[in-house]
Design a protein around this motif. Structure first.
Motif, PDB file in Angstrom:
ATOM      1  N   LEU A   1       0.823  -1.204   0.000  1.00  0.00           N
ATOM      2  CA  LEU A   1       0.000   0.000   0.000  1.00  0.00           C
ATOM      3  C   LEU A   1       0.862   1.260   0.000  1.00  0.00           C
ATOM      4  O   LEU A   1       0.692   2.141  -0.847  1.00  0.00           O
ATOM      5  CB  LEU A   1      -0.921   0.003   1.226  1.00  0.00           C
TER       6      LEU A   1
ATOM      7  N   ILE B   1       2.754   6.371  -0.618  1.00  0.00           N
ATOM      8  CA  ILE B   1       1.556   6.190  -1.438  1.00  0.00           C
ATOM      9  C   ILE B   1       0.335   6.051  -0.517  1.00  0.00           C
ATOM     10  O   ILE B   1       0.429   5.426   0.539  1.00  0.00           O
ATOM     11  CB  ILE B   1       1.700   4.941  -2.325  1.00  0.00           C
TER      12      ILE B   1
ATOM     13  N   ASP C   1      -3.977   5.183  -0.476  1.00  0.00           N
ATOM     14  CA  ASP C   1      -5.205   4.787  -1.166  1.00  0.00           C
ATOM     15  C   ASP C   1      -6.244   5.883  -0.952  1.00  0.00           C
ATOM     16  O   ASP C   1      -6.647   6.164   0.178  1.00  0.00           O
ATOM     17  CB  ASP C   1      -5.708   3.457  -0.610  1.00  0.00           C
TER      18      ASP C   1
ATOM     19  N   ARG D   1      -4.670   5.158  -6.211  1.00  0.00           N
ATOM     20  CA  ARG D   1      -3.528   5.408  -5.332  1.00  0.00           C
ATOM     21  C   ARG D   1      -2.909   6.763  -5.680  1.00  0.00           C
ATOM     22  O   ARG D   1      -2.752   7.088  -6.862  1.00  0.00           O
ATOM     23  CB  ARG D   1      -2.474   4.299  -5.480  1.00  0.00           C
TER      24      ARG D   1
ATOM     25  N   ALA E   1      -1.185  -0.768  -7.536  1.00  0.00           N
ATOM     26  CA  ALA E   1      -0.034  -0.844  -6.638  1.00  0.00           C
ATOM     27  C   ALA E   1       1.268  -0.877  -7.427  1.00  0.00           C
ATOM     28  O   ALA E   1       2.237  -0.192  -7.077  1.00  0.00           O
ATOM     29  CB  ALA E   1      -0.155  -2.075  -5.748  1.00  0.00           C
TER      30      ALA E   1
END
Length: 593
Positions: A286, A301, A303, A327, A406
């Motif tokens: 993630l 990063i 979400d 993302r 991702a």
């Protein structure tokens, strides 16, 4: 006096002035100053400047000799004048006035230069590797490699490990790559395999009661080469421990691996032993878009799918509604960047096979770009506030299925940081990636497969295997990562024969398959197997990192090329008819077209 040398070319100093000495080595460089000839004489230990003039019988010999010829010099050590001292050379305060010179081995015209570090075609470098290895940086890298291995051995012995050698000729094993097979002359139609790793043997050593094993192990995998993996063979610091938890493995090995980096880091900061971050696999994917994150990169990063469930930007809203995600990758301080910077990032993403990389620009608090325009100022303000971004920070977006988003976000994180110069190249950041999935879905085969080491212990043991969705089971599996490279991998092993069978049944193998393929290990587990675990650290990758090399070929003595060919020795090569008959083999040419 010794017949070839009284001293090495790195030994003489001011205290030796006035001595008569004998040196032997390679002619590294020649400089003719009109009747006075200067030669840099090189051996494994260093360089000494040799001087010959018209009063010396050595002048005629040395004038005619080519560079890289091997010569023996006899002469007197003299002090250099103050203006000619070379502080960058261990012997820089002296020179040797040559009274005689003998050519021990004359060199032909060189196919490639040795002095200097200029780039040269790889095929020439590998074909003439014995010349390439004379070059200063490569030569020093190989010496460093030997010192690293010696340091690893010392640290492992100090930690209570004993080195044992496991077989090279063995049976095929499912380590995730193709085996190199060796035909048996005695057993017609049967083959040995070169070990991809000593995995089963080291576990058998634990069953045999040896407690703490290690080995600098050669491993063989018939796989495609890349910059951080050589074709054919590599070496690893292999180890196994009995009666341990994974935390004890980490606590034992951090001082070993961290200590190696500290010893060879040349003053660069290293994550202190005992404080390597432990990052769960899901968190790594993630935050960093990778299970081998470069922690020198400060970008994180996030979400942000929840911000686009209802949005004027229809594309993201549609992706999120369809089970996809969005993302966000920050691009701090990009107010002074032109639109071209952002467009180039988008084109780069497309060139990597992705649909594209969305972006938002911001300068003095003003948002720019189609996403910001359609999502709306209020929505963008909320997004920026949630991410903690400022009025001059840009933002990139990777959208799609979670695994695709991702992957793109991870690659974009690296590229943005490189473009903005955010990565501190002069440090070593180490961390553990833990809690790997035990299984993964193979889309091509449409079945569940092991995601990593099939001999790992699933978290929850037999209960997890019988009651959980296989794709939700985690393993006692861990990797050690440094600066974006996986440098070690390990696990707590599954030592229960019943649990082992069940784990393999989930991927479609029967108990009979397990007994046939892993009979030695399966039998051993039925006679008292201690809880055990370990890991293997890639010697080659560790050396590559501490040397600052960009390719494993720069720290390996005699590597193959990208086509897995040894250009120096001519391997692979055809076998003779006699050899083929002895091995009961016949070649089958690949079909054309």
């Amino acid at each position: 006096m010794h017949p070839y040398r009284s001293h090495t070319c790195g030994a003489l100093a001011q205290a030796d002035v006035g001595q008569n000495v004998r040196l032997s080595g390679w002619v590294h460089r020649k400089r003719d100053h009109g009747g006075v000839l200067f030669i840099d004489l090189r051996d494994h230990y260093g360089i000494t400047q040799i001087v010959a003039d018209s009063d010396s019988a050595a002048l005629t010999v040395l004038e005619s000799v080519r560079v890289e010829s091997v010569v023996m010099i006899e002469g007197e050590v003299k002090a250099r004048s103050a203006g000619t001292i070379n502080p960058g050379l261990a012997t820089g305060e002296i020179e040797v006035y040559a009274r005689s010179a003998t050519v021990l081995s004359a060199a032909e015209e060189l196919p490639m230069p040795v002095a200097g570090e200029q780039e040269y075609p790889e095929d020439i470098r590998l074909r003439y590797r014995f010349l390439d290895l004379r070059r200063e940086t490569l030569h020093a890298n190989i010496v460093t490699r030997t010192k690293v291995i010696r340091d690893m051995r010392r640290r492992m012995e100090d930690a209570g490990f004993t080195e044992y050698s496991t077989p090279i000729l063995t049976a095929s094993s499912p380590e995730g790559a193709r085996d190199f097979l060796v035909p048996s002359r005695i057993h017609a139609g049967k083959f040995y395999a070169l070990p991809q790793a000593p995995q089963q043997y080291k576990q058998l050593l634990m069953v045999a009661g040896f407690d703490r094993y290690f080995q600098i192990a050669p491993c063989f995998r018939d796989e495609d080469p890349r910059a951080d993996r050589l074709p054919g063979e590599f070496y690893q610091l292999d180890l196994e421990m009995s009666f341990v938890t994974q935390e004890e493995v980490w606590e034992t090995m951090e001082p070993v691996i961290g200590g190696v980096f500290e010893t060879f880091a040349n003053g660069k900061p290293v994550t202190p032993s005992g404080s390597f971050p432990r990052i769960a696999y899901d968190e790594a994917m993630l935050k960093y878009g990778s299970d081998k994150p470069d922690l020198r990169n400060p970008l994180i990063i996030t979400d942000v799918a929840s911000h686009f469930t209802t949005s004027g930007f229809g594309l993201f809203e549609k992706i999120v509604a369809g089970g996809g995600t969005v993302r966000a990758i920050p691009a701090p301080g990009t107010a002074d960047k032109s639109r071209k910077f952002f467009d180039d990032m988008n084109e780069w993403a497309r060139s990597e096979g992705h649909a594209g990389l969305g972006y938002v620009t911001r300068k003095g608090g003003e948002f720019g770009g189609p996403i910001a325009k359609n999502h709306g100022a209020e929505g963008m303000e909320a997004l920026y506030a949630a991410l903690g971004l400022g009025p001059d920070d840009g933002l990139f977006f990777a959208a799609g299925k979670p695994e695709q988003a991702a992957k793109l976000a991870g690659a974009a994180r690296t590229r943005v940081a490189e473009q903005l110069g955010l990565i501190d190249k002069d440090r070593f950041e180490l961390c553990w990636i833990v809690d790997f999935p035990f299984y993964e879905w193979d889309e091509d085969a449409k079945k569940v497969e092991f995601s990593h080491n099939p001999f790992s212990m699933p978290q929850g043991g037999m209960d997890a295997l019988t009651s959980q969705d296989p794709l939700t089971i985690k393993a006692y599996q861990y990797d050690l990562v440094c600066n974006g490279y996986e440098i070690a991998s390990g696990s707590i092993r599954n030592q229960s024969p019943e649990t082992m069978v069940k784990a393999f049944e989930i991927v479609g193998l029967t108990k009979a398959d397990v007994e046939e393929r892993f009979g030695g290990l399966y039998r051993a587990f039925q006679y008292g197997a201690p809880p055990h675990g370990g890991m293997a650290a890639g010697v080659d990758r560790v050396v590559m990192l501490v040397c600052g090399a960009q390719n494993l070929r720069e720290i390996t003595l005699f590597p193959m090329n990208q086509r897995a060919e040894d250009l120096l020795m001519g391997a692979p090569s055809p076998a003779t008819n006699t050899q083929m008959r002895e091995l009961h083999l016949r070649t089958v040419e690949p079909s054309k077209g």
